[in-house]
Design an enzyme around this catalytic site. Sequence first.
Site, PDB file in Angstrom:
ATOM      1  N   TYR A 434      11.845  34.603 -70.556  1.00 40.25           N
ATOM      2  CA  TYR A 434      11.353  34.376 -71.811  1.00 40.25           C
ATOM      3  C   TYR A 434       9.908  33.687 -72.019  1.00 40.25           C
ATOM      4  O   TYR A 434       9.462  33.321 -71.412  1.00 40.25           O
ATOM      5  CB  TYR A 434      11.917  33.271 -72.691  1.00 40.25           C
ATOM      6  CG  TYR A 434      12.149  31.941 -72.742  1.00 40.25           C
ATOM      7  CD1 TYR A 434      12.119  31.067 -71.789  1.00 40.25           C
ATOM      8  CD2 TYR A 434      13.608  31.750 -73.553  1.00 40.25           C
ATOM      9  CE1 TYR A 434      12.021  29.648 -72.064  1.00 40.25           C
ATOM     10  CE2 TYR A 434      13.964  30.070 -73.617  1.00 40.25           C
ATOM     11  CZ  TYR A 434      12.812  29.789 -72.715  1.00 40.25           C
ATOM     12  OH  TYR A 434      13.852  28.306 -72.356  1.00 40.25           O
ATOM     13  N   GLU A 435       8.907  33.947 -73.131  1.00 43.20           N
ATOM     14  CA  GLU A 435       7.341  34.063 -73.222  1.00 43.20           C
ATOM     15  C   GLU A 435       6.560  34.235 -72.458  1.00 43.20           C
ATOM     16  O   GLU A 435       5.487  34.070 -72.382  1.00 43.20           O
ATOM     17  CB  GLU A 435       7.380  32.441 -73.704  1.00 43.20           C
ATOM     18  CG  GLU A 435       8.573  31.666 -74.049  1.00 43.20           C
ATOM     19  CD  GLU A 435       8.050  31.462 -75.241  1.00 43.20           C
ATOM     20  OE1 GLU A 435       7.734  32.285 -75.609  1.00 43.20           O
ATOM     21  OE2 GLU A 435       9.388  31.149 -75.954  1.00 43.20           O
ATOM     22  N   GLY A 436       7.207  35.726 -71.514  1.00 39.40           N
ATOM     23  CA  GLY A 436       6.299  36.568 -71.668  1.00 39.40           C
ATOM     24  C   GLY A 436       6.684  36.255 -70.147  1.00 39.40           C
ATOM     25  O   GLY A 436       6.532  35.694 -69.275  1.00 39.40           O
TER      26      GLY A 436
END
Length: 593
Positions: A434-436
């Site tokens: 997550y978050e890229g």
Amino acid sequence: MPTYTAPTKDLQFVLHDVLKITQSDIPGYADLEVDFTSAILEEAGKISSEVLAPLNTVGDTEGCRMENGVVYTPTGFKEAFEQVKEGGWPGLDMPEEYGGQNMPAVIGSAVGEMFSAANQAFTMYQGLTHGAASAILAHGTQAQKDTYLPKMVSCEWTGTMNLTEPHCGTDLGLMRTKAEPQGDGGYKITGQKIFISSGEHDMADNIVHLVLGKIVGGPEGIKGVSLFIVPKFLVNEDGSLGARNGVTCGKIEEKMGIHGNSTCVMNYDEATGYLLGEEHKGMRAMFTMMNEARLGVGMQGLAQAEAAYQNALEYAKDRLQGRDVTGAKNPDGPADPLIVHPDIRRSLMDQKSFAEGARAFILWGATMIDAAHRSGDKDADGLVSLLTPVIKGFLTDQGYDMTIKAQQVYGGHGYIEEWGMSQYTRDARIAMIYEGANGVQALDLVGRKLAQDGGKHVMAFFDLVKSFIKDTAGQDADFDRDFLDPLKAASKDLQSAGMYFMQNGMKNPNNALAGSYDFMHMFGHVCLGLMWAQMGKAARDALSAGASDAAFYETKLATGRYYMARQLPATALHLSRIQSGADTVMALEAANF
């Protein structure tokens, strides 16, 4: 059940011996005296160990449940959240005008590591709120700040970020969530978002969702994306809560880990939303939150590795298995403890050297954020921007690997749920996604960050390494050999990789992109090598000055030597892979896989 002890002494060492924060001219740092930071860290450590850590297994085994549209958090979470709120911890580094304590980010990061290590799923509720509040602080109108920030800083209201949709994750230009202007400054938001951490729960009076969507009639693709504040309950002019908004939780996602956090499918059915920032500039506003979140996620990689290591170390000391090949160390017992065996030592040293190096890296990054925000230091802002994908990608990859090493120390017991070690691995896994996702972090590093401002910031990093080596060399031959020479060699490898990209990436971009993941890891190793060289110097200087706790500093030096000798040489492998180019990576046609 696993336990957790806050590493307050090591945090103090990094803050004061290595970073020397009180000597900095960053506003607020002069107040961070040893006794002051000790009081904060000890209290945060106590909450982490005594309140949050015992709930970690509870959250993992119970998870969250939804009944009649209401999401209930695991047993004890609500009461613990009240304790955290009463202590003012969510607003530790937020502005005083909105109820925060205005501490520097470096203190918030130190406390955040402990909270996350003790209970990652729990800490995400306040972590997402902090990020959403930061976005409103940076891009909101004064009225929006006055309406939402006091309640969010205190965590009476929590916050979320809503990006992902069922058909689009990284490629946000494909999103379908639409926003229809209502003529009164408001919008009607319609669409579905998935994977929304802390999306619905029973621990706050209101949940303030930050939602990406496209204003009807706006540009196509990413250029048409805007950001909206969509509260669960509408807020009246006097600040009281009004009607329920058109936002509901469709279901709780069933996940591999972080079961104590309510990861939700969120449905928006003509929900009332308010533009945050400018029309069609939603990504600019969202990235305020995303960049903060990426640094926080990097911290999660460190935190899970630290907690797993602590438990593996205790197990290795207690578990009797086999005899030391050089002679029995526990002659009165049936066997020696695991920790006598070199392969167990190797595993534990990998974990220990990573965690302590990563801790210094995170806190150094936080000082750059403080320099940028408190002093307007554009060079610091550029450098931390360059290092953000390294912090996020490298530390979460390595952190996950360290939880597996910790699990391996337990042998079969590490695979059995009653010992609790699998939770660290399962919880750490999401941080790589997550978050890229980390592959995207690597592409961002090589494709965008290296060339940012004409390559100014990566050159500044190399100059920083070079200057440290030059200023430190020649005082101690052993230190030069053990710390500075490996750092110099690794830095040269990193520069060679950068040169390869410059010479080969233009004519064939795949040559750069195929090596981006290796470059991110190479960069991460050099950063930890720099941290270990700085920590080694601080430890050496403390011993020379007659430090009372000599064992602590001698241990620090020994751990640093291990990293420099056993981990940092990985840069040579990564360089070899990078210089092999893209031909072998791209050789197969898609149909031949």
